[in-house]
Structure formats: C-alpha cells, structure tokens
Motif scaffolding. Sequence first.
Motif, PDB file in Angstrom:
ATOM      1  N   GLU A 173     -37.687  -4.787  25.153  1.00  0.00           N
ATOM      2  CA  GLU A 173     -36.465  -3.993  25.098  1.00  0.00           C
ATOM      3  C   GLU A 173     -36.740  -2.602  25.649  1.00  0.00           C
ATOM      4  O   GLU A 173     -37.795  -2.009  25.398  1.00  0.00           O
ATOM      5  N   ALA A 174     -35.810  -2.082  26.418  1.00  0.00           N
ATOM      6  CA  ALA A 174     -36.005  -0.804  27.091  1.00  0.00           C
ATOM      7  C   ALA A 174     -36.395   0.299  26.116  1.00  0.00           C
ATOM      8  O   ALA A 174     -35.851   0.401  25.010  1.00  0.00           O
ATOM      9  N   ASN A 175     -37.390   1.090  26.537  1.00  0.00           N
ATOM     10  CA  ASN A 175     -37.829   2.279  25.803  1.00  0.00           C
ATOM     11  C   ASN A 175     -38.337   1.977  24.388  1.00  0.00           C
ATOM     12  O   ASN A 175     -38.130   2.756  23.461  1.00  0.00           O
ATOM     13  N   THR A 176     -39.021   0.838  24.238  1.00  0.00           N
ATOM     14  CA  THR A 176     -39.623   0.504  22.943  1.00  0.00           C
ATOM     15  C   THR A 176     -41.146   0.565  22.987  1.00  0.00           C
ATOM     16  O   THR A 176     -41.790   0.532  21.947  1.00  0.00           O
ATOM     17  N   HIS A 177     -41.737   0.633  24.188  1.00  0.00           N
ATOM     18  CA  HIS A 177     -43.193   0.750  24.328  1.00  0.00           C
ATOM     19  C   HIS A 177     -43.546   2.206  24.655  1.00  0.00           C
ATOM     20  O   HIS A 177     -44.235   2.493  25.629  1.00  0.00           O
ATOM     21  N   CYS A 178     -43.034   3.107  23.858  1.00  0.00           N
ATOM     22  CA  CYS A 178     -43.150   4.527  24.186  1.00  0.00           C
ATOM     23  C   CYS A 178     -43.618   5.341  22.978  1.00  0.00           C
ATOM     24  O   CYS A 178     -43.431   4.941  21.824  1.00  0.00           O
ATOM     25  N   CYS A 179     -44.215   6.499  23.278  1.00  0.00           N
ATOM     26  CA  CYS A 179     -44.634   7.441  22.237  1.00  0.00           C
ATOM     27  C   CYS A 179     -44.556   8.857  22.821  1.00  0.00           C
ATOM     28  O   CYS A 179     -44.282   9.017  24.014  1.00  0.00           O
ATOM     29  N   PRO A 180     -44.776   9.892  22.027  1.00  0.00           N
ATOM     30  CA  PRO A 180     -44.698  11.266  22.547  1.00  0.00           C
ATOM     31  C   PRO A 180     -45.591  11.515  23.755  1.00  0.00           C
ATOM     32  O   PRO A 180     -45.239  12.312  24.638  1.00  0.00           O
ATOM     33  N   VAL A 181     -46.748  10.820  23.823  1.00  0.00           N
ATOM     34  CA  VAL A 181     -47.656  11.058  24.956  1.00  0.00           C
ATOM     35  C   VAL A 181     -47.072  10.498  26.246  1.00  0.00           C
ATOM     36  O   VAL A 181     -46.990  11.201  27.266  1.00  0.00           O
ATOM     37  N   CYS A 182     -46.660   9.220  26.237  1.00  0.00           N
ATOM     38  CA  CYS A 182     -46.236   8.608  27.502  1.00  0.00           C
ATOM     39  C   CYS A 182     -44.823   9.004  27.925  1.00  0.00           C
ATOM     40  O   CYS A 182     -44.435   8.753  29.071  1.00  0.00           O
ATOM     41  N   ILE A 183     -44.053   9.649  27.034  1.00  0.00           N
ATOM     42  CA  ILE A 183     -42.765  10.194  27.496  1.00  0.00           C
ATOM     43  C   ILE A 183     -42.827  11.709  27.650  1.00  0.00           C
ATOM     44  O   ILE A 183     -41.806  12.361  27.859  1.00  0.00           O
ATOM     45  N   GLY A 184     -44.033  12.261  27.547  1.00  0.00           N
ATOM     46  CA  GLY A 184     -44.255  13.653  27.924  1.00  0.00           C
ATOM     47  C   GLY A 184     -43.648  14.691  27.015  1.00  0.00           C
ATOM     48  O   GLY A 184     -43.202  15.747  27.484  1.00  0.00           O
ATOM     49  N   LEU A 185     -43.619  14.450  25.702  1.00  0.00           N
ATOM     50  CA  LEU A 185     -43.080  15.460  24.796  1.00  0.00           C
ATOM     51  C   LEU A 185     -44.031  16.651  24.685  1.00  0.00           C
ATOM     52  O   LEU A 185     -45.255  16.494  24.772  1.00  0.00           O
TER      53      LEU A 185
END
Length: 476
Positions: free
Chosen positions: A32-44
């Motif tokens: 599902e879109a945007n479920t394999h994400c965390c602050p590091v890989c989305i650049g927070l």
Amino acid sequence: MGYKTIIGLEIHVELATKTKMFCSCINAFGGEANTHCCPVCIGLPGALPVINKTAVEYAVKAGIALNSKINTKTRMDRKNYFYSDLVKGYQISQDDLPLCDGGYIEIELENETKKVRLERIHIEEDTGKQIHSEKEDTLIDYNRAGVPLIEIVTKPDMNTPEEARLFLEKLRATLKYIEVSDCKMEEGSLRCDININVVDDKTGSKTNITEIKNLNSFKGAVKAMEYEEKRHISLLKEGKNTVRETRRWDDISNETITMRGKGGVADYRFAPDGDIAPIELSDEWIEEIKNNLPELPHDKKERFIKEYELSEYDAGVLTASKELAFFFEETIKYIDDSKLVSNWIMGDVLRRLKDEELEIEDTSLTPKYLGQLISIVKEGKINNNTGKKVLKEIFDTGKDPETIVKEQGLIQINDEGALKEIVSKVLDDNEQSIIDYRNGKDRAIGFLVGQIMKASKGKANPQLVNKMVIDMINER
C-alpha cells in the motif's frame, strides 16, 4: 559516407537487501502506498541516516564480478536537484570517490569478443515514485524512497543497439548469478538510461549527446536507440545538430519525446554528506566477499563445455540465465544424457518460453517432469512427436508426463503384428505411391509413413513403420 554510432549506458540496479539504504524500513516491491516509510526515508528534519552494510557488500560483490577495482576509502555525497519525488531536495549518492572504479563486460559478437569498459559503479538511494491519475493529478508513493541502488556507468564503447542489448543481457545475468538483485525491469529494479550520439566518419562532425531516461525493458531500449540513431543521422545529413537534452521513449508512438534540457555535473552541486561518516573497507573483508562469490556465467559456460561436452553455442545459451542453467543440471539428475537434455531445452522448451514470453521458473515444467518425459521418449514408449505434445500438456496443465501418457492412451505401438493391418490398408489405398517409389521417388515413402501415422493417431513407431513399408512393398 558512413556514420558511427556511439552509445554509453547508465544502469540503475535496486539491491535485494531486506531493508532500505539508510533506515530499517522494509525493502519490498509494491505494498500500500506510503506504508514502507519512516522519518529517515521521507526526509523529516532531524532524522539521521545509518548506512546499510549489506548494501555495501552487495555493491562490492557486483564490482568484483564486473572486474572493477574496489576502493577501500570512499564516502557518500549529496546530489542536489529538484524533483517532486525527491523528498529531501537532494539524493544521497557518490561523486568523485565511487565505491568501484573501472571494470568491463565481454560480449560475444558474430566474429569477435568485444570488451565494453565500465567507468564506475557507485552506491546511492532511490527516489519515490510518481503516479499520474486519470484526473491528471500526480500522486507520490515514497515506498521506493531510500531503496539501495548501484549505478553502473559504462564507457561509450558500444556502437550498435544490438551491442547494447548484448551488454544488458550479460549484465543482468551476472547480477542475478551473484544474487544482488532480481533485475526485474517490469518492477523497476533494473532501469537503463542511454547516452547516444552519431559521428560522420568522413567529416568528423558529430551530434550532441542525447540522454534517454528510465527505459524499463530491453525491447524498449533497443527501439529507442534505433530511433535516435536514425534521427541523429538524418540531422547530420541536413547539416543540423541535436539539442543537448533528455528524452523519453513513448511505446505508443514508437518515438522519443523531449523531456527537458540536459544540465551538467556542476548543476548538481555535489558536496560530502555531513551526516554519514566516510566508508573504509578492509582488504580482508573484500577478499572474503570475493572468495564467497558463486560460479559466474563465463566460468559456468566453460564448465558446461568440458563436463557435458556441449557446443560453445549451446553452453552459452544454457548459462545465460542462472535459472535455466540450474534447470539443465537438475534435469540431468533424472536422465543421464546431457546432450539429449540440451537438445530438448534448446528446442521445444525455449521455443515455448519465447512464444509465451515466460521464464523457466514461471512455468509448470519441472526438471523432474522433463527428465521423465525424455526418458519415456528415449525408451520408445512414445515417439518424438508425441513427446512434444506431452510437453505442451505439461506446460498447460502441470500434470506429470506419465499421467498424461496414460490418460490419453499415447503409448507407442511397437508390435509389427499390431501395425501390419494398418500398413497393408494404407498401401492398398495408395497404389500410385508404390509405383512412384519403384520409379525412384523416395519421398513417396514419407507420404506413406505419414498416412500410417495418421491412421494410428500418432501412436505407431515411425522407424518401425518406415522399415515395414519398404519390406512390404518389396514383397508385393
């Protein structure tokens, strides 16, 4: 007047690690879109990357397999550019200190072996993925952001689209052999950028380099190169030049389309990434990776030639795919006849795979089933043509060959007594063919054998029938 095409490739390969390049998010296609994400890989803000050691190991593996020099001291850099799927506004990549320098792949041409040199192999992170909706909205899925990549950059050593295709096939086979990537172009785990231009051999004038981005099939890559080659030559003939630009391939219109102007390296404003410490690799660790490499395609090909007494061509085809080479060697465990197994795979099996656009591992055919089928044919229980029909049934139904033969009553008739009546009737009905044979027309025998095979529903032993036809004609 002649023209020389110059082609260089940049290949992005997603590494088959369990987690992403700089975080512990799962590295998996889809979801599902945007479920394999965390602050590091989305650049927070404030999130710090930690490098994935396995990704570095896989990159070193690839470098060794592709004859590159592994640099023991390297670092990560920030590549700055704006794009909507680039979450941080920069990509973590490598600039002047890549992990691997040089290297080469040898490709087999018609009359020679050609060495295509590599410029470098470096590690970096992947970007997110744009999804364009029917309402002309653009959505972003960041599941892919931060997936570990290697970028393999070649020298401009290829001079035809065919050479580039051979290079890509050899590269993909090698990477799959060492199990650093599944190289599924349809899923984006192997993507190819092409740099191409053309030189007028007589005047020395040449077109500007055109970059074609993100080709996701070898077929598309070849078509794009063929199109650009013709476009560049046409411009040279008109005394014009290409614009330095990036284009994309359109599968519907079968042409390349302008995307944007092509910038230079300076536009990326590379700078060392201050969040990631420099990377130092020990010679011992590199040597350990080298010693644990599996058998590579070239070595396996040479072994197949010596061990199984195959021709160079057959050995080359069978080892071009890791899965096909494994299938071949597994089949031999069920029937100890390497040449016969090779003939079946090189013939009917590969023909079916090509027609259906399948890989061997995606079919119902197993080494055990193929071994059993070849054994049944070799033992004379069914003839070769019936064997081909059984092979098709295995592909279509997944049933084992012995079950198919039994259910369809395909056992070959090897009894002269059982065949005599059929042969006699066919000879009685085709007197002219007997006359033709006696007048020196040997192909008349082939016609008569064909009629008998038809009458026996393909069950008759063709060699036995051939002998019986000649004997019974001579007796008349």
